[in-house]
Design a protein around this motif. Structure first.
Motif, PDB file in Angstrom:
ATOM      1  N   ASN A 535       3.047   6.294  -1.808  1.00 52.96           N
ATOM      2  CA  ASN A 535       4.207   5.703  -1.813  1.00 52.96           C
ATOM      3  C   ASN A 535       4.080   4.333  -1.006  1.00 52.96           C
ATOM      4  O   ASN A 535       4.997   3.700  -0.850  1.00 52.96           O
ATOM      5  CB  ASN A 535       5.374   6.404  -1.184  1.00 52.96           C
ATOM      6  CG  ASN A 535       5.478   6.650   0.227  1.00 52.96           C
ATOM      7  OD1 ASN A 535       4.409   6.656   0.841  1.00 52.96           O
ATOM      8  ND2 ASN A 535       6.366   7.086   0.727  1.00 52.96           N
ATOM      9  N   TYR A 536       2.901   3.837  -0.559  1.00 56.25           N
ATOM     10  CA  TYR A 536       2.744   2.655   0.123  1.00 56.25           C
ATOM     11  C   TYR A 536       1.460   1.795  -0.482  1.00 56.25           C
ATOM     12  O   TYR A 536       0.523   2.375  -1.343  1.00 56.25           O
ATOM     13  CB  TYR A 536       2.409   2.746   1.701  1.00 56.25           C
ATOM     14  CG  TYR A 536       1.140   3.576   1.937  1.00 56.25           C
ATOM     15  CD1 TYR A 536      -0.049   2.599   2.150  1.00 56.25           C
ATOM     16  CD2 TYR A 536       1.027   4.879   2.179  1.00 56.25           C
ATOM     17  CE1 TYR A 536      -1.044   3.406   2.413  1.00 56.25           C
ATOM     18  CE2 TYR A 536      -0.057   5.556   2.367  1.00 56.25           C
ATOM     19  CZ  TYR A 536      -1.303   4.826   2.618  1.00 56.25           C
ATOM     20  OH  TYR A 536      -2.613   5.416   2.704  1.00 56.25           O
ATOM     21  N   ARG A 537       1.500   0.554  -0.340  1.00 56.25           N
ATOM     22  CA  ARG A 537       0.426  -0.436  -0.603  1.00 56.25           C
ATOM     23  C   ARG A 537      -0.270  -0.804   0.594  1.00 56.25           C
ATOM     24  O   ARG A 537       0.432  -1.437   1.381  1.00 56.25           O
ATOM     25  CB  ARG A 537       0.829  -1.258  -1.723  1.00 56.25           C
ATOM     26  CG  ARG A 537      -0.258  -2.374  -2.113  1.00 56.25           C
ATOM     27  CD  ARG A 537      -1.208  -1.686  -3.088  1.00 56.25           C
ATOM     28  NE  ARG A 537      -0.552  -1.216  -4.349  1.00 56.25           N
ATOM     29  CZ  ARG A 537      -0.719  -1.957  -5.483  1.00 56.25           C
ATOM     30  NH1 ARG A 537      -1.537  -3.086  -5.543  1.00 56.25           N
ATOM     31  NH2 ARG A 537      -0.289  -1.576  -6.673  1.00 56.25           N
ATOM     32  N   GLN A 538      -1.606  -0.787   0.707  1.00 56.14           N
ATOM     33  CA  GLN A 538      -2.529  -1.467   1.594  1.00 56.14           C
ATOM     34  C   GLN A 538      -2.551  -2.878   1.475  1.00 56.14           C
ATOM     35  O   GLN A 538      -2.968  -3.282   0.281  1.00 56.14           O
ATOM     36  CB  GLN A 538      -3.682  -0.837   1.842  1.00 56.14           C
ATOM     37  CG  GLN A 538      -4.455  -1.126   3.248  1.00 56.14           C
ATOM     38  CD  GLN A 538      -3.896  -0.726   4.432  1.00 56.14           C
ATOM     39  OE1 GLN A 538      -3.686   0.490   4.590  1.00 56.14           O
ATOM     40  NE2 GLN A 538      -3.681  -1.550   5.311  1.00 56.14           N
ATOM     41  N   GLU A 539      -2.384  -3.911   2.327  1.00 57.89           N
ATOM     42  CA  GLU A 539      -2.305  -5.200   2.179  1.00 57.89           C
ATOM     43  C   GLU A 539      -3.705  -5.592   2.252  1.00 57.89           C
ATOM     44  O   GLU A 539      -4.475  -5.047   2.951  1.00 57.89           O
ATOM     45  CB  GLU A 539      -1.696  -6.162   3.308  1.00 57.89           C
ATOM     46  CG  GLU A 539      -1.438  -7.661   2.951  1.00 57.89           C
ATOM     47  CD  GLU A 539      -0.468  -8.500   3.784  1.00 57.89           C
ATOM     48  OE1 GLU A 539      -0.657  -9.525   4.145  1.00 57.89           O
ATOM     49  OE2 GLU A 539       0.549  -7.506   3.977  1.00 57.89           O
ATOM     50  N   VAL A 540      -4.103  -6.266   1.146  1.00 62.87           N
ATOM     51  CA  VAL A 540      -5.619  -6.530   0.780  1.00 62.87           C
ATOM     52  C   VAL A 540      -6.153  -7.473   2.058  1.00 62.87           C
ATOM     53  O   VAL A 540      -7.455  -7.077   2.506  1.00 62.87           O
ATOM     54  CB  VAL A 540      -5.942  -7.101  -0.447  1.00 62.87           C
ATOM     55  CG1 VAL A 540      -7.289  -7.676  -0.831  1.00 62.87           C
ATOM     56  CG2 VAL A 540      -5.451  -6.242  -1.713  1.00 62.87           C
ATOM     57  N   CYS A 541      -5.498  -8.391   2.322  1.00 61.63           N
ATOM     58  CA  CYS A 541      -6.154  -9.361   3.245  1.00 61.63           C
ATOM     59  C   CYS A 541      -5.307  -9.441   4.865  1.00 61.63           C
ATOM     60  O   CYS A 541      -5.600 -10.340   5.648  1.00 61.63           O
ATOM     61  CB  CYS A 541      -5.903 -10.817   2.891  1.00 61.63           C
ATOM     62  SG  CYS A 541      -6.470 -11.124   1.071  1.00 61.63           S
ATOM     63  N   SER A 542      -4.941  -8.393   5.150  1.00 63.12           N
ATOM     64  CA  SER A 542      -4.447  -8.045   6.445  1.00 63.12           C
ATOM     65  C   SER A 542      -4.657  -6.772   6.953  1.00 63.12           C
ATOM     66  O   SER A 542      -3.731  -5.644   6.542  1.00 63.12           O
ATOM     67  CB  SER A 542      -2.869  -8.591   6.582  1.00 63.12           C
ATOM     68  OG  SER A 542      -2.553  -8.510   7.928  1.00 63.12           O
ATOM     69  N   PHE A 543      -5.429  -6.639   7.791  1.00 66.37           N
ATOM     70  CA  PHE A 543      -5.644  -5.252   8.429  1.00 66.37           C
ATOM     71  C   PHE A 543      -4.605  -4.463   8.998  1.00 66.37           C
ATOM     72  O   PHE A 543      -3.890  -5.070   9.627  1.00 66.37           O
ATOM     73  CB  PHE A 543      -6.997  -5.243   9.346  1.00 66.37           C
ATOM     74  CG  PHE A 543      -7.283  -3.939   9.832  1.00 66.37           C
ATOM     75  CD1 PHE A 543      -8.371  -2.987   8.951  1.00 66.37           C
ATOM     76  CD2 PHE A 543      -7.113  -3.347  11.191  1.00 66.37           C
ATOM     77  CE1 PHE A 543      -8.564  -1.696   9.791  1.00 66.37           C
ATOM     78  CE2 PHE A 543      -7.511  -2.101  11.710  1.00 66.37           C
ATOM     79  CZ  PHE A 543      -8.101  -1.398  10.917  1.00 66.37           C
ATOM     80  N   GLY A 544      -4.379  -3.348   8.496  1.00 64.70           N
ATOM     81  CA  GLY A 544      -3.453  -2.597   9.208  1.00 64.70           C
ATOM     82  C   GLY A 544      -1.969  -2.844   8.637  1.00 64.70           C
ATOM     83  O   GLY A 544      -0.995  -2.245   9.194  1.00 64.70           O
ATOM     84  N   ASP A 545      -1.967  -3.571   7.613  1.00 66.41           N
ATOM     85  CA  ASP A 545      -0.454  -3.737   7.195  1.00 66.41           C
ATOM     86  C   ASP A 545      -0.245  -3.081   5.924  1.00 66.41           C
ATOM     87  O   ASP A 545      -0.983  -3.421   5.009  1.00 66.41           O
ATOM     88  CB  ASP A 545      -0.144  -5.438   7.034  1.00 66.41           C
ATOM     89  CG  ASP A 545       0.148  -6.148   8.253  1.00 66.41           C
ATOM     90  OD1 ASP A 545       0.319  -5.355   9.303  1.00 66.41           O
ATOM     91  OD2 ASP A 545      -0.143  -7.449   8.089  1.00 66.41           O
ATOM     92  N   GLU A 546       0.955  -2.145   5.741  1.00 66.17           N
ATOM     93  CA  GLU A 546       1.300  -1.545   4.743  1.00 66.17           C
ATOM     94  C   GLU A 546       2.646  -1.891   4.101  1.00 66.17           C
ATOM     95  O   GLU A 546       3.311  -2.510   5.114  1.00 66.17           O
ATOM     96  CB  GLU A 546       1.059  -0.066   4.889  1.00 66.17           C
ATOM     97  CG  GLU A 546      -0.016   0.661   5.293  1.00 66.17           C
ATOM     98  CD  GLU A 546      -0.608   0.363   6.796  1.00 66.17           C
ATOM     99  OE1 GLU A 546      -1.796   0.228   7.005  1.00 66.17           O
ATOM    100  OE2 GLU A 546       0.299   0.371   7.482  1.00 66.17           O
TER     101      GLU A 546
END
Length: 703
Positions: A535-546
């Motif tokens: 139920n979350y999306r990992q941000e492609v270009c920012s480590f650790g941001d969902e």
């Protein structure tokens, strides 16, 4: 001189397959032919029909030199899809002379359903010198326009309707609603429907409406005739002081307004009972309800003001008439069906009702003629019963509209989840659903759609019962990165696959098989698509941001209402705009009359919309003699946020003596971090005398 160029933005270059569609853009010019072509594709407007098996529209081409030229043997190809036939004008040949343009009709017939976004036109080009070159142009295909959009933006009760308090039994009121469009202009189109208070299924008299369900909007108003309850004192003594009806846009149930009718009988001078009598019309279970395709026993009884049954000798006659004979009829003493029956010298009348395959509210007109000390009196009343639908057999998920929570910063897409029985009746038995969404997908090294995620939108897998737990077999994608503790599976398919669709919990993974914690009863179901994620999306270009996608019930209950739908809100962070999610809903554990457990599911893959896109800057002024590039950044409309790691399309317009051609954009690789994932698009521009360039960006499907 005014020129208009449609610049090429090839959404999802390399995208192939016939997967789900999404928003597209106006197609534009992109040359891939070798050599120097003399015929240019300057505009096109191509669109799928609702089946995904036909593309129609127009293309505009221009001959760039003097003399004559032709395009012959014109055909279309689409990566991953079969093209059966291409027709451009009549004979797939276009002839040109001296810098002229042609707009041609195009019909492309496909061999199977296709939702790819890029189409290639191929032809043989012959110029004035009889030189022949291969002519190849790429352009975009717009998705089918399937809209249930309603013009209704606002529903308001008028002053007399807004505050209704009944003090007398059987009072009549006109319920008038003013209906406006988005510019506050009164409408004369659309319709307003009503949901009744839940007390009606328990036999509570909340009054009656005419029409029962839906009324057309005319001259800016929707009007229902209402007759109040027959005994306000009895309602007050039972602790019932009001009833709340909900009136809504028939085509957009999220656009609704509740209307509470209050009961305040004058206890110092109690309201006179209508002819001093009450009528009960109840089934053998003591409620005004029954089921489909059944013969049900009902009792019709006349009582006096003390609640005592009126003696048979005082009943001159009793007549009952079914007002919706397509839903229910009366059985006479021989068992024959009738729409009306009359009884003499009889009270507490035992009746049998025969129902068919239509569910909902059914009205009966009832008339008693009674001998009293004042002579013969009439007691006329309309009583409604609820015919319950059959068990749910089909489910759909429908987009309604998009809003934004300014406090949380999240966008909100309102959705309706509809349930119907086998006769297409809305399910009115108040079942409870479960809903959620895959916001992000498990990564896979062998994803078939050209992206990096574990989502298969083709008919490849089979769901079957197994002693160790239900199993999905035939998965063609690499499953090794599935986290069985945190990931979930959703399945979907064409036709009747509801029993095998929806969300499943994963127990284990082995090879191309996913074993589930859930049980699956029934025959195996082949030809399913599927996706695995969370139920979350990992941000492609920012480590650790969902970024989250949350699905909540609009009223906190997840309960399907009497009209057969439940409203849910899909809430998501701005980063998720342009991302494809898998919204799922399940109905589990509802028992039908045979005692069988029902399991249904549905999955809607959808690109999150936000409020659309805006270019920044809005326009470039091109000075005289300039030749070079201009770059637009793409923002989310009505926010300070940028579109991130998402496909988009764009229509470009130039004014003055300016020409523009597409160069590059984030669409070349939406997972690139060269711009920190921020969306952009660059054009080559040339200006002789100067002018302006503007673009109108639109969302496209992630994959």
């Amino acid at each position: 001189m005014l020129k208009t160029a449609l610049a090429s933005l090839i959404v999802a270059i390399g995208l192939s397959g016939c997967g789900g569609g999404g928003s597209g853009s106006l197609p534009v010019n992109a040359t891939t032919a070798s050599g120097s072509n003399v015929v240019e594709l300057t505009n096109s407007s191509l669109q799928y029909d609702s089946t995904g098996m036909k593309i129609t529209g127009t293309i505009t081409t221009k001959y760039l030199q003097g003399g004559n030229a032709t395009l012959s043997n014109i055909s279309a190809t689409i990566d991953g899809c079969t093209v059966n036939d291409t027709t451009v004008d009549v004979n797939n040949t276009l002839s040109y002379s001296d810098n002229n343009s042609k707009t041609s009709n195009v019909v492309i017939t496909l061999g199977s359903e296709c939702r790819a976004t890029v189409l290639t036109l191929n032809a043989s080009e012959t110029d004035n010198a009889q030189k022949t070159l291969q002519w190849t142009k790429k352009t975009l295909i717009n998705p089918a326009v399937i809209s249930n959009a309603s013009p209704i933006a606002l529903i308001l009760p008028n002053a007399a309707t807004k505050n209704i308090t009944l003090t007398q039994n059987g009072e009549s009121r006109k319920l008038t609603f003013n209906v406006y469009d988005s510019t506050n202009v009164p409408l004369s189109s659309g319709s307003i429907s009503v949901s009744y208070p839940s007390q009606i299924t328990s036999g509570v008299d909340v009054g009656s409406l005419n029409p029962i369900k839906t009324v057309d909007v005319k001259n800016g108003q929707a009007i229902f005739d209402y007759i109040g309850p027959s005994d306000l004192i009895d309602l007050k003594n039972s602790g019932i002081t009001s009833a709340t009806f909900t009136f809504y846009d028939t085509n957009n149930p999220s656009k609704s307004i509740p209307l509470t009718i209050n009961y305040a009988p004058d206890t110092t001078t109690p309201p006179v009972k209508l002819t001093g009598y009450d009528v009960e019309f109840l089934s053998s279970n003591g409620k005004p309800t029954t089921n489909l395709q059944t013969t049900a026993a009902f009792n019709l009884t006349l009582k006096d003001t003390t609640g005592k049954q009126v003696a048979d000798a005082d009943i001159v006659s009793a007549t009952i008439t079914a007002k919706q004979p397509n839903m229910v009829k009366l059985l006479d003493s021989t068992g024959a069906t009738q729409t009306s029956l009359t009884f003499t010298k009889k009270n507490n009348i035992s009746l049998k009702l025969k129902t068919y395959t239509a569910a909902g509210l059914a009205n009966f007109d009832i008339q008693f003629k009674i001998n009293t000390t004042n002579g013969t009196e009439d007691k006329n009343i309309t009583k409604a019963i609820t015919i319950f639908s059959g068990p749910a057999t089909a489910m759909s998920i429908v987009y309604l509209n998009t809003g934004q929570d300014l406090l949380s910063g999240q966008f909100i897409e309102n959705m309706a989840i509809h349930l119907a029985d086998q006769w297409n009746n809305p399910v009115n038995t108040a079942p409870t659903i479960y809903a959620g969404a895959l916001a992000g997908y498990t990564e896979s090294s062998t994803s078939p759609t050209g992206n990096k995620y574990l989502i298969e939108e083709r008919a490849v897998a089979t769901l079957a019962e197994d002693p160790s737990g239900a199993k999905l077999t035939g998965a063609a994608i690499d499953l090794t990165k599935i986290d069985s503790n945190n990931d979930i599976l959703v399945t979907f398919g064409n036709g009747y696959t509801y029993q095998a669709s929806g969300k499943w919990d994963i127990k284990s993974v082995s090879g191309s098989t996913i074993t589930l914690k859930d049980t699956f009863k029934g025959a195996s179901v082949p030809n399913l698509g599927y996706a695995v994620g969370h139920n979350y999306r990992q941000e492609v270009c920012s480590f650790g941001d969902e970024h989250l996608v949350q699905v909540d019930s609009s009223d906190g209950t997840y309960q399907v209402n009497s009209d057969g739908y439940a409203l849910v809100k899909v809430k998501y962070d701005p980063y998720m705009v342009g991302k494809k999610i898998a919204l799922f809903a399940n109905l589990v554990g509802v028992l039908n009359s045979s005692g069988n457990e029902i399991r249904l599911g549905e999955v809607k893959r959808m690109t999150l919309r936000g409020h659309g896109l805006t270019a920044s800057p809005a326009a470039f002024t091109i000075p005289k003699g300039y030749s070079g590039t201009v770059t637009f950044s793409i923002k989310l409309t009505d926010t300070a946020e940028w579109l991130m790691n998402s496909h988009f399309g764009a229509m470009v317009n130039v004014s003055g003596d300016v020409s523009a051609s597409y160069t590059s954009s984030l669409n070349d690789n939406i997972y690139s971090c060269s711009s920190s994932g921020q969306a952009w698009i660059t054009y080559n521009v040339t200006a002789i005398d100067g002018g302006t360039i503007t673009i109108s960006p639109v969302l496209a499907s992630e994959f």
